[in-house]
Design a protein around this motif. Structure first.
Motif, PDB file in Angstrom:
ATOM      1  N   GLY A   1       3.748   0.304 -10.901  1.00 30.89           N
ATOM      2  CA  GLY A   1       3.637  -1.136 -11.113  1.00 30.89           C
ATOM      3  C   GLY A   1       4.962  -1.843 -10.932  1.00 30.89           C
ATOM      4  N   ARG A   2       6.035  -1.241 -11.427  1.00 34.47           N
ATOM      5  CA  ARG A   2       7.351  -1.855 -11.267  1.00 34.47           C
ATOM      6  C   ARG A   2       7.793  -1.858  -9.804  1.00 34.47           C
ATOM      7  NH1 ARG A   2       8.033  -0.188 -16.818  1.00 34.47           N
ATOM      8  NH2 ARG A   2       8.157   2.019 -16.312  1.00 34.47           N
ATOM      9  N   TRP A   3       7.503  -0.800  -9.083  1.00 36.37           N
ATOM     10  CA  TRP A   3       7.813  -0.786  -7.650  1.00 36.37           C
ATOM     11  C   TRP A   3       7.025  -1.882  -6.922  1.00 36.37           C
ATOM     12  CZ3 TRP A   3      11.489   1.766  -4.965  1.00 36.37           C
ATOM     13  CH2 TRP A   3      12.111   2.857  -5.580  1.00 36.37           C
ATOM     14  N   THR A   4       5.791  -2.111  -7.329  1.00 39.63           N
ATOM     15  CA  THR A   4       4.961  -3.135  -6.695  1.00 39.63           C
ATOM     16  C   THR A   4       5.544  -4.528  -6.886  1.00 39.63           C
ATOM     17  OG1 THR A   4       2.955  -1.801  -6.977  1.00 39.63           O
ATOM     18  CG2 THR A   4       2.653  -4.174  -6.681  1.00 39.63           C
ATOM     19  N   ILE A   5       6.054  -4.800  -8.092  1.00 39.43           N
ATOM     20  CA  ILE A   5       6.677  -6.112  -8.344  1.00 39.43           C
ATOM     21  C   ILE A   5       7.849  -6.333  -7.390  1.00 39.43           C
ATOM     22  CG2 ILE A   5       8.004  -7.448 -10.021  1.00 39.43           C
ATOM     23  CD1 ILE A   5       6.256  -6.148 -12.211  1.00 39.43           C
ATOM     24  N   GLY A   6       8.665  -5.306  -7.187  1.00 38.74           N
ATOM     25  CA  GLY A   6       9.789  -5.425  -6.258  1.00 38.74           C
ATOM     26  C   GLY A   6       9.338  -5.689  -4.840  1.00 38.74           C
ATOM     27  N   CYS A   7       8.282  -5.016  -4.405  1.00 37.84           N
ATOM     28  CA  CYS A   7       7.772  -5.225  -3.045  1.00 37.84           C
ATOM     29  C   CYS A   7       7.204  -6.631  -2.873  1.00 37.84           C
ATOM     30  CB  CYS A   7       6.696  -4.192  -2.730  1.00 37.84           C
ATOM     31  SG  CYS A   7       7.340  -2.551  -2.410  1.00 37.84           S
ATOM     32  N   ALA A   8       6.524  -7.126  -3.902  1.00 33.89           N
ATOM     33  CA  ALA A   8       5.971  -8.483  -3.828  1.00 33.89           C
ATOM     34  C   ALA A   8       7.083  -9.518  -3.689  1.00 33.89           C
ATOM     35  CB  ALA A   8       5.132  -8.764  -5.068  1.00 33.89           C
ATOM     36  N   ALA A   9       8.174  -9.332  -4.430  1.00 30.87           N
ATOM     37  CA  ALA A   9       9.313 -10.256  -4.322  1.00 30.87           C
ATOM     38  C   ALA A   9       9.921 -10.208  -2.925  1.00 30.87           C
ATOM     39  CB  ALA A   9      10.366  -9.912  -5.375  1.00 30.87           C
ATOM     40  N   LEU A  10      10.019  -9.015  -2.367  1.00 29.91           N
ATOM     41  CA  LEU A  10      10.539  -8.866  -1.012  1.00 29.91           C
ATOM     42  C   LEU A  10       9.629  -9.564   0.000  1.00 29.91           C
ATOM     43  CD1 LEU A  10      12.606  -7.551   0.913  1.00 29.91           C
ATOM     44  CD2 LEU A  10      11.142  -5.519   0.942  1.00 29.91           C
TER      45      LEU A  10
ATOM     46  N   ASP B   1       0.807  -1.211   0.000  1.00 25.83           N
ATOM     47  CA  ASP B   1       0.000   0.000   0.000  1.00 25.83           C
ATOM     48  C   ASP B   1       0.847   1.271   0.000  1.00 25.83           C
ATOM     49  OD1 ASP B   1      -2.483  -1.073  -0.241  1.00 25.83           O
ATOM     50  OD2 ASP B   1      -2.999  -0.976   1.882  1.00 25.83           O
ATOM     51  N   GLY B   2       2.102   1.198   0.434  1.00 21.13           N
ATOM     52  CA  GLY B   2       2.946   2.389   0.363  1.00 21.13           C
ATOM     53  C   GLY B   2       3.044   2.909  -1.054  1.00 21.13           C
ATOM     54  N   PHE B   3       3.222   2.015  -2.026  1.00 27.34           N
ATOM     55  CA  PHE B   3       3.325   2.422  -3.422  1.00 27.34           C
ATOM     56  C   PHE B   3       1.951   2.580  -4.062  1.00 27.34           C
ATOM     57  CE2 PHE B   3       7.392   0.543  -2.344  1.00 27.34           C
ATOM     58  CZ  PHE B   3       8.244   1.567  -2.748  1.00 27.34           C
ATOM     59  N   ALA B   4       0.959   1.842  -3.567  1.00 29.94           N
ATOM     60  CA  ALA B   4      -0.406   2.066  -4.046  1.00 29.94           C
ATOM     61  C   ALA B   4      -0.877   3.469  -3.661  1.00 29.94           C
ATOM     62  CB  ALA B   4      -1.347   1.015  -3.465  1.00 29.94           C
TER      63      ALA B   4
ATOM     64  N   HIS C   1      -2.773  12.861 -19.691  1.00 29.86           N
ATOM     65  CA  HIS C   1      -2.893  11.433 -19.968  1.00 29.86           C
ATOM     66  C   HIS C   1      -1.530  10.740 -19.980  1.00 29.86           C
ATOM     67  CE1 HIS C   1      -7.095  12.131 -20.752  1.00 29.86           C
ATOM     68  NE2 HIS C   1      -6.810  13.012 -21.699  1.00 29.86           N
ATOM     69  N   THR C   2      -0.512  11.443 -20.485  1.00 27.99           N
ATOM     70  CA  THR C   2       0.833  10.861 -20.486  1.00 27.99           C
ATOM     71  C   THR C   2       1.328  10.647 -19.058  1.00 27.99           C
ATOM     72  OG1 THR C   2       1.362  11.893 -22.601  1.00 27.99           O
ATOM     73  CG2 THR C   2       3.215  11.175 -21.239  1.00 27.99           C
ATOM     74  N   GLY C   3       1.133  11.644 -18.201  1.00 29.87           N
ATOM     75  CA  GLY C   3       1.517  11.515 -16.804  1.00 29.87           C
ATOM     76  C   GLY C   3       0.774  10.394 -16.110  1.00 29.87           C
ATOM     77  N   PHE C   4      -0.486  10.190 -16.479  1.00 24.12           N
ATOM     78  CA  PHE C   4      -1.283   9.097 -15.928  1.00 24.12           C
ATOM     79  C   PHE C   4      -0.639   7.758 -16.264  1.00 24.12           C
ATOM     80  CE2 PHE C   4      -4.575   5.950 -15.853  1.00 24.12           C
ATOM     81  CZ  PHE C   4      -5.496   6.343 -14.900  1.00 24.12           C
ATOM     82  N   ARG C   5      -0.317   7.552 -17.540  1.00 26.71           N
ATOM     83  CA  ARG C   5       0.260   6.279 -17.962  1.00 26.71           C
ATOM     84  C   ARG C   5       1.624   6.041 -17.321  1.00 26.71           C
ATOM     85  NH1 ARG C   5      -2.012   7.963 -22.930  1.00 26.71           N
ATOM     86  NH2 ARG C   5       0.003   8.806 -23.598  1.00 26.71           N
ATOM     87  N   GLU C   6       2.424   7.094 -17.221  1.00 30.00           N
ATOM     88  CA  GLU C   6       3.746   6.942 -16.611  1.00 30.00           C
ATOM     89  C   GLU C   6       3.631   6.575 -15.134  1.00 30.00           C
ATOM     90  OE1 GLU C   6       5.699  10.619 -17.403  1.00 30.00           O
ATOM     91  OE2 GLU C   6       6.359  10.019 -19.425  1.00 30.00           O
ATOM     92  N   ALA C   7       2.674   7.196 -14.435  1.00 35.80           N
ATOM     93  CA  ALA C   7       2.479   6.869 -13.011  1.00 35.80           C
ATOM     94  C   ALA C   7       2.051   5.417 -12.841  1.00 35.80           C
ATOM     95  CB  ALA C   7       1.440   7.814 -12.398  1.00 35.80           C
ATOM     96  N   VAL C   8       1.183   4.930 -13.721  1.00 37.29           N
ATOM     97  CA  VAL C   8       0.737   3.536 -13.659  1.00 37.29           C
ATOM     98  C   VAL C   8       1.915   2.592 -13.861  1.00 37.29           C
ATOM     99  CG1 VAL C   8      -0.636   1.786 -14.852  1.00 37.29           C
ATOM    100  CG2 VAL C   8      -1.631   4.020 -14.348  1.00 37.29           C
ATOM    101  N   SER C   9       2.712   2.831 -14.900  1.00 37.21           N
ATOM    102  CA  SER C   9       3.826   1.937 -15.217  1.00 37.21           C
ATOM    103  C   SER C   9       4.882   1.932 -14.109  1.00 37.21           C
ATOM    104  CB  SER C   9       4.470   2.346 -16.541  1.00 37.21           C
ATOM    105  OG  SER C   9       3.539   2.245 -17.599  1.00 37.21           O
ATOM    106  N   ALA C  10       5.243   3.114 -13.635  1.00 39.04           N
ATOM    107  CA  ALA C  10       6.321   3.209 -12.649  1.00 39.04           C
ATOM    108  C   ALA C  10       5.921   2.574 -11.322  1.00 39.04           C
ATOM    109  CB  ALA C  10       6.714   4.667 -12.448  1.00 39.04           C
TER     110      ALA C  10
END
Length: 426
Positions: free
Chosen positions: A308-317, A278-281, A297-306
């Protein structure tokens, strides 16, 4: 994805990450304090009472989510943010007072649904009667935290959380271990800590309550209708989510106090994972809402992508932490052999949660920032329907079936929301 966006995400997320990671400490302290008393009924009673309040309070988590979405969009659009907080606080206090008035009915209905032994239910009644007195403060804290996230003032939730949980922990030890109030001491500590957190939050956000040069009317009809519409959808979504958790606890209770207590210990792992993610959410909420308010809209997509990558790292941790520290954490939470052995037997199901649950927590942040309340409601209703269908098929597996159902529910939630996001991107 630019480095500056990563820096913004981290600057928003690290106070929220620390704040969220302290939240399970409250459950850890409550569980550890009563888990070392002489009988499992105390831990079972706190599990019943704690799940009652999880269901009750987080049914109104729209007060946090809705406030975040509207505050971040107001900030992005250069509009008055003060009125968002005032509307949230007024609604929170009104709902909290109503919960106190209705508490006898809510208590009996909740305990009837949860089940448990007569001894555990009797102690749970004492717990609920005391802790419900903190309802106005607990719900007002939702609005304060939501506003702070939405306005990118993420250190305030950290300060509030540390203040509340340290107060709660100190009072837990004093009231339970020193004064021997058993579950009544745990409930009293929680209620007092909510009011201490409210006072701290109002102090730290006092500058936000100063009126701008041209303030927006607090009771403007169109804004109130928009707030109630989004809050209604998020309320239904939260109610459906917590129905699944409530049912999970109730089915565990019907398998005996030992299984109920063991599941309460294992649910702490899910709380740890959710608060890590939830920290990154929450950072996604702030960035997506700001982009939505600007129409970027560009900023929206970039925020979603970035995010998301932080979330993958947290899930692995989280997966690595559960695999290495699961058994020691169970031993820390309780020294009762029956509960410890039962929890250890079901630990492999907990190891799946970082894989099945992570996407749902991340996508919640995106949907909150975008104020996609209807989509949050609909995807949750579909996921809960699947939850009950899978539970019906796995009843012969008893508690193993319950944990399989929980993992499948979490995975379905992420997949449904992911489909909505993909469709909207197209």
């Amino acid at each position: 994805m630019s480095l500056s966006l990563n820096q913004r995400i981290w600057m928003l997320a690290w106070p929220l990450l620390l704040s969220n990671l302290t939240a399970p400490l409250l459950g850890l302290v409550d569980t550890a304090v009563v888990g070392h008393l002489e009988h499992p009924r105390y831990l079972a009673a706190v599990a019943l009472g704690g799940n009652f309040f999880m269901f009750l309070y987080f049914s109104f988590n729209f007060l946090r989510m809705g406030t975040t979405g509207f505050a971040s969009q107001a900030r992005g659009g250069g509009r008055d943010t003060r009125v968002v907080l005032l509307r949230g606080l007024a609604l929170s206090c009104a709902v909290g007072l109503a919960l106190i008035a209705l508490s006898p009915l809510l208590r009996e209905a909740g305990l009837w649904l949860l089940g448990g032994s007569d001894e555990a239910q009797g102690l749970a009644r004492d717990y609920i009667d005391i802790r419900i007195l903190g309802a106005p403060a607990a719900l007002a804290n939702f609005a304060l935290i939501g506003f702070a996230i939405g306005t990118h003032n993420t250190r305030v939730p950290l300060k509030m959380t540390v203040l509340m949980h340290s107060t709660n922990a100190l009072l837990d030890v004093l009231l339970v271990q020193v004064w021997h109030w058993d579950v009544r001491g745990v409930a009293t500590a929680s209620a007092i800590a909510e009011y201490v957190g409210l006072i701290g939050g109002l102090f730290w956000l006092r500058h936000a309550l100063h009126s701008p040069s041209q303030p927006e009317p607090v009771w403007r009809l169109s804004a109130l209708l928009a707030l109630m519409s989004v809050n209604r959808d998020i309320f239904i979504r939260s109610l459906a989510l917590l129905t699944a958790f409530f049912f999970f606890t109730a089915q565990g209770a019907r398998l005996g106090d030992t299984v109920l207590a063991a599941n309460a210990v294992l649910i702490t792992f899910l709380l740890i994972l959710s608060n890590l993610l939830d920290g990154f959410a929450n950072a996604a909420e702030a960035l997506v809402g700001e982009a939505q308010g600007k129409g970027d809209h560009t900023g929206f997509r970039e925020a979603v992508s970035a995010t998301g990558r932080w979330t993958i790292g947290c899930a692995a941790l989280g997966l690595a932490g559960f695999a290495l520290g699961g058994a020691p954490l169970i031993g820390l939470l309780t020294d009762l052999p029956a509960i410890r052995d039962t929890a250890t037997a079901y630990l492999p199901w907990v190891l799946l949660l970082p894989l099945t649950a992570s996407a749902g927590f991340w996508l919640d942040g995106i949907f909150v920032g975008a104020t996609w309340g209807a989509a949050m409601r609909n995807t949750m209703l579909v996921s809960v329907a699947l939850f009950f269908a899978i539970w019906a098929l796995t009843q012969p597996w008893e508690n193993h079936g319950l944990w399989l159902t929980m993992n499948a529910f979490m995975a379905a939630r992420g997949m449904c929301m992911g489909w909505v996001l993909w469709r909207n991107h197209r």
